[in-house]
Each structure stands twice: as structure tokens, then as C-alpha cells.
Scaffold this motif. Structure first.
Motif, mmCIF file in Angstrom:
data_model
loop_
_atom_site.group_PDB
_atom_site.id
_atom_site.type_symbol
_atom_site.label_atom_id
_atom_site.label_comp_id
_atom_site.label_asym_id
_atom_site.label_seq_id
_atom_site.Cartn_x
_atom_site.Cartn_y
_atom_site.Cartn_z
ATOM 1 N N ASN A 37 2.677 -10.979 -3.849
ATOM 2 C CA ASN A 37 3.615 -9.865 -3.657
ATOM 3 C C ASN A 37 2.861 -8.563 -3.404
ATOM 4 O O ASN A 37 3.125 -7.548 -4.020
ATOM 5 C CB ASN A 37 4.570 -9.727 -4.846
ATOM 6 N N MET A 38 1.918 -8.628 -2.459
ATOM 7 C CA MET A 38 1.064 -7.480 -2.178
ATOM 8 C C MET A 38 1.517 -6.702 -0.939
ATOM 9 O O MET A 38 0.714 -6.194 -0.188
ATOM 10 C CB MET A 38 -0.389 -7.895 -2.004
ATOM 11 N N ASP A 39 2.818 -6.637 -0.717
ATOM 12 C CA ASP A 39 3.347 -5.828 0.379
ATOM 13 C C ASP A 39 3.381 -4.376 -0.098
ATOM 14 O O ASP A 39 4.341 -3.948 -0.739
ATOM 15 C CB ASP A 39 4.742 -6.327 0.759
ATOM 16 N N LEU A 40 2.323 -3.627 0.207
ATOM 17 C CA LEU A 40 2.203 -2.279 -0.342
ATOM 18 C C LEU A 40 3.253 -1.339 0.249
ATOM 19 O O LEU A 40 3.818 -0.506 -0.473
ATOM 20 C CB LEU A 40 0.790 -1.739 -0.102
ATOM 21 N N HIS A 41 3.512 -1.468 1.542
ATOM 22 C CA HIS A 41 4.576 -0.663 2.133
ATOM 23 C C HIS A 41 5.936 -1.058 1.552
ATOM 24 O O HIS A 41 6.797 -0.196 1.321
ATOM 25 C CB HIS A 41 4.582 -0.811 3.656
ATOM 26 N N GLY A 42 6.117 -2.338 1.311
ATOM 27 C CA GLY A 42 7.347 -2.811 0.702
ATOM 28 C C GLY A 42 7.547 -2.234 -0.695
ATOM 29 O O GLY A 42 8.678 -1.952 -1.101
ATOM 30 N N TYR A 43 6.456 -2.049 -1.426
ATOM 31 C CA TYR A 43 6.553 -1.440 -2.756
ATOM 32 C C TYR A 43 7.108 -0.018 -2.655
ATOM 33 O O TYR A 43 7.993 0.373 -3.429
ATOM 34 C CB TYR A 43 5.180 -1.436 -3.431
ATOM 35 N N LEU A 44 6.607 0.762 -1.704
ATOM 36 C CA LEU A 44 7.109 2.130 -1.515
ATOM 37 C C LEU A 44 8.581 2.108 -1.139
ATOM 38 O O LEU A 44 9.372 2.927 -1.633
ATOM 39 C CB LEU A 44 6.299 2.840 -0.436
ATOM 40 N N ARG A 45 8.975 1.185 -0.261
ATOM 41 C CA ARG A 45 10.378 1.113 0.136
ATOM 42 C C ARG A 45 11.251 0.728 -1.062
ATOM 43 O O ARG A 45 12.390 1.195 -1.179
ATOM 44 C CB ARG A 45 10.556 0.092 1.267
ATOM 45 N N GLY B 157 4.624 9.260 -4.535
ATOM 46 C CA GLY B 157 3.191 9.204 -4.291
ATOM 47 C C GLY B 157 2.564 8.248 -5.277
ATOM 48 O O GLY B 157 2.801 8.364 -6.488
ATOM 49 N N VAL B 158 1.806 7.274 -4.813
ATOM 50 C CA VAL B 158 1.319 6.207 -5.693
ATOM 51 C C VAL B 158 -0.177 5.981 -5.505
ATOM 52 O O VAL B 158 -0.790 6.452 -4.543
ATOM 53 C CB VAL B 158 2.079 4.888 -5.445
ATOM 54 N N LYS B 159 -0.719 5.232 -6.442
ATOM 55 C CA LYS B 159 -2.083 4.727 -6.326
ATOM 56 C C LYS B 159 -2.043 3.226 -6.564
ATOM 57 O O LYS B 159 -1.341 2.752 -7.463
ATOM 58 C CB LYS B 159 -3.014 5.381 -7.355
ATOM 59 N N PHE B 160 -2.796 2.482 -5.748
ATOM 60 C CA PHE B 160 -2.941 1.042 -5.946
ATOM 61 C C PHE B 160 -4.331 0.787 -6.516
ATOM 62 O O PHE B 160 -5.340 0.932 -5.827
ATOM 63 C CB PHE B 160 -2.748 0.303 -4.623
ATOM 64 N N ASN B 161 -4.382 0.450 -7.799
ATOM 65 C CA ASN B 161 -5.643 0.229 -8.506
ATOM 66 C C ASN B 161 -6.065 -1.231 -8.353
ATOM 67 O O ASN B 161 -5.333 -2.139 -8.764
ATOM 68 C CB ASN B 161 -5.459 0.551 -9.999
ATOM 69 N N LYS B 162 -7.236 -1.462 -7.781
ATOM 70 C CA LYS B 162 -7.702 -2.832 -7.583
ATOM 71 C C LYS B 162 -7.913 -3.534 -8.917
ATOM 72 O O LYS B 162 -8.481 -2.965 -9.849
ATOM 73 C CB LYS B 162 -9.009 -2.843 -6.787
#
Length: 229
Positions: A101-109, A146-151
Motif C-alpha cells: 500500500n505504498m501509493d504515496l499520491h494516493g495517501y495524500l488524496r 503537508g507530509v513526510k514519508f519516513n523510510k
């Protein structure tokens, strides 16, 4: 079965404290030492500057900032400059986005959809603008994102931090927003839930009522740790 989501509300939390709290929780979630978490809160008057640094978008000088009691933080989320203050509901989802579930744009939406679904309860049509992240009512922004994706350390994926700022109180656009070019956007304005509805809201009540929209969009079972009971 839905995953559990720990949820806490803080009536007023200093920005630096909340930022450190997020960093600590991200490590705990990554190490499977706690559930994924949603922090809901208000901040004292604060400007935060994201990775798209544009000093010219901060309009007030140091003396004006001191006079108005507004702190300034350069932080590690995406985006430009924004304002946080009383009368605004801030949400920090700390969620594990794994390989499936790594759809980063999907997370923002999805974050936008939470606010859109909540506004619909009041007959307000919240929408998106393709060129900008956030939620809009007409040509006025009601929620910034505004988000951060922490590896993650031990597996492929990310833990999210930072999140959304939803304007609740009437007139909030005349507070700290006048000291900045919000998100670097000059052509559009800012609005709030109270201005759109003509009603009055306690931010804590909005947090409580918005939570079902969040868990429905993201598919969690909430565990209330404090502040919303």
C-alpha cells in the motif's frame, strides 16, 4: 479485521513538543512497539516552513513575529509555509505504508478525502485543485496538507508523519495567515468551517466528529487513548 489505530487529542500542544513526539512515535511504530497512531491537536500560533523553502513567503519581520507571539520552525515535511494556531484542527497520522500500500499520491488524496467527507455532512462541497495539495471550498483553501514519508529500517515501506491542518474558527484567515503567502499561493484565499456554515464549533468536537471519516477512509478501528472521550 481492521487494524487498530491509537488516537489522542491535545487541546494545545507546543509545536516543538509535537514534532519530537512524532519522531519518537515513528520509531516505535517502525519497531512494532506500538500501534499506528493519529494525533489530533491544536498548536499555539506558529509558522512552519517545509522543504520548499521560500523566505519571501514570510511577510512579517522578526519584530512583528515577536510582537504577535508567533514561533517559526523550518521542518522536514513537504510543501511551503503555513500557519497553525488555536481554532485549527491539526492531524498527524503516523501510519505504516508497506510494500502493498505504498501509493504515496494516493495517501495524500485519502487525507483530502477525509476532510471532503466531513464537509459533506454540512452540505459543503469540498474539492481539489489539480495543481495544489489540500481541500478547497470554491477558490478558498479550508485544509492544508503537508507530509513526510519516513523510510522504514527493517522492511520496504514508509511511516507517515505530519499531516493536515483544518481551519475551524471564523476569522482564522485574518490571524497568522496575513503574515505569510500560505503555501506560496497568492491567487486564492483561505476559509474556515465556521465561515462556510455560519455555525460555531469547538475544535475538540470537530476532532471527535471527524475521526469516523478518517477511520472509514483508511480502514482502521480507533482506540481512544485520551482527550476525545
Amino acid at each position: 479485521m481492521s487494524k487498530q489505530l491509537d488516537v489522542s487529542y491535545f487541546p494545545l500542544l507546543d509545536y516543538a513538543e509535537a514534532w519530537e513526539m512524532q519522531k519518537s512515535l515513528v520509531k516505535e511504530i517502525d519497531g512494532a512497539k506500538r500501534n499506528e497512531t493519529l494525533l489530533l491537536l491544536q498548536h499555539p500560533a506558529t509558522f512552519t516552513i517545509g522543504s520548499q523553502k521560500h523566505p519571501e513567503h514570510l511577510l512579517w519581520n522578526e519584530q512583528q513575529l515577536r510582537d504577535k507571539g508567533i514561533a517559526v520552525f523550518e521542518i522536514d515535511r513537504g510543501g511551503d509555509i503555513t500557519y497553525h494556531g488555536p481554532g485549527q484542527l491539526v492531524g498527524y497520522p503516523l501510519l505504516a505504508l508497506d510494500a502493498e500500500n505504498m501509493d504515496l499520491h494516493g495517501y495524500l488524496r485519502n487525507l483530502e478525502q477525509v476532510i471532503i467527507n466531513y464537509l459533506a455532512k454540512f452540505g459543503i462541497t469540498g474539492g481539489r485543485k489539480p495543481e495544489y495539495t489540500g481541500v478547497w471550498v470554491g477558490n478558498e483553501k479550508i485544509a492544508a496538507i503537508g507530509v513526510k514519508f519516513n523510510k522504514r529500517r527493517q522492511r520496504r515501506g514508509f511511516i507517515t508523519s505530519h499531516g493536515f491542518a483544518f481551519n475551524v474558527a471564523s476569522g482564522i484567515q485574518h490571524e497568522g495567515f496575513t503574515g505569510i503567502i500560505p503555501c506560496g499561493i497568492e491567487e486564492y484565499g483561505v476559509t474556515s468551517l465556521e465561515d462556510c456554515t455560519g455555525q460555531r464549533f469547538a475544535v475538540q468536537d470537530v476532532a471527535r466528529e471527524l475521526l469516523p471519516c478518517f477511520v472509514e477512509v483508511f480502514g482502521y478501528e480507533p482506540v481512544i487513548e485520551g482527550g476525545l472521550v
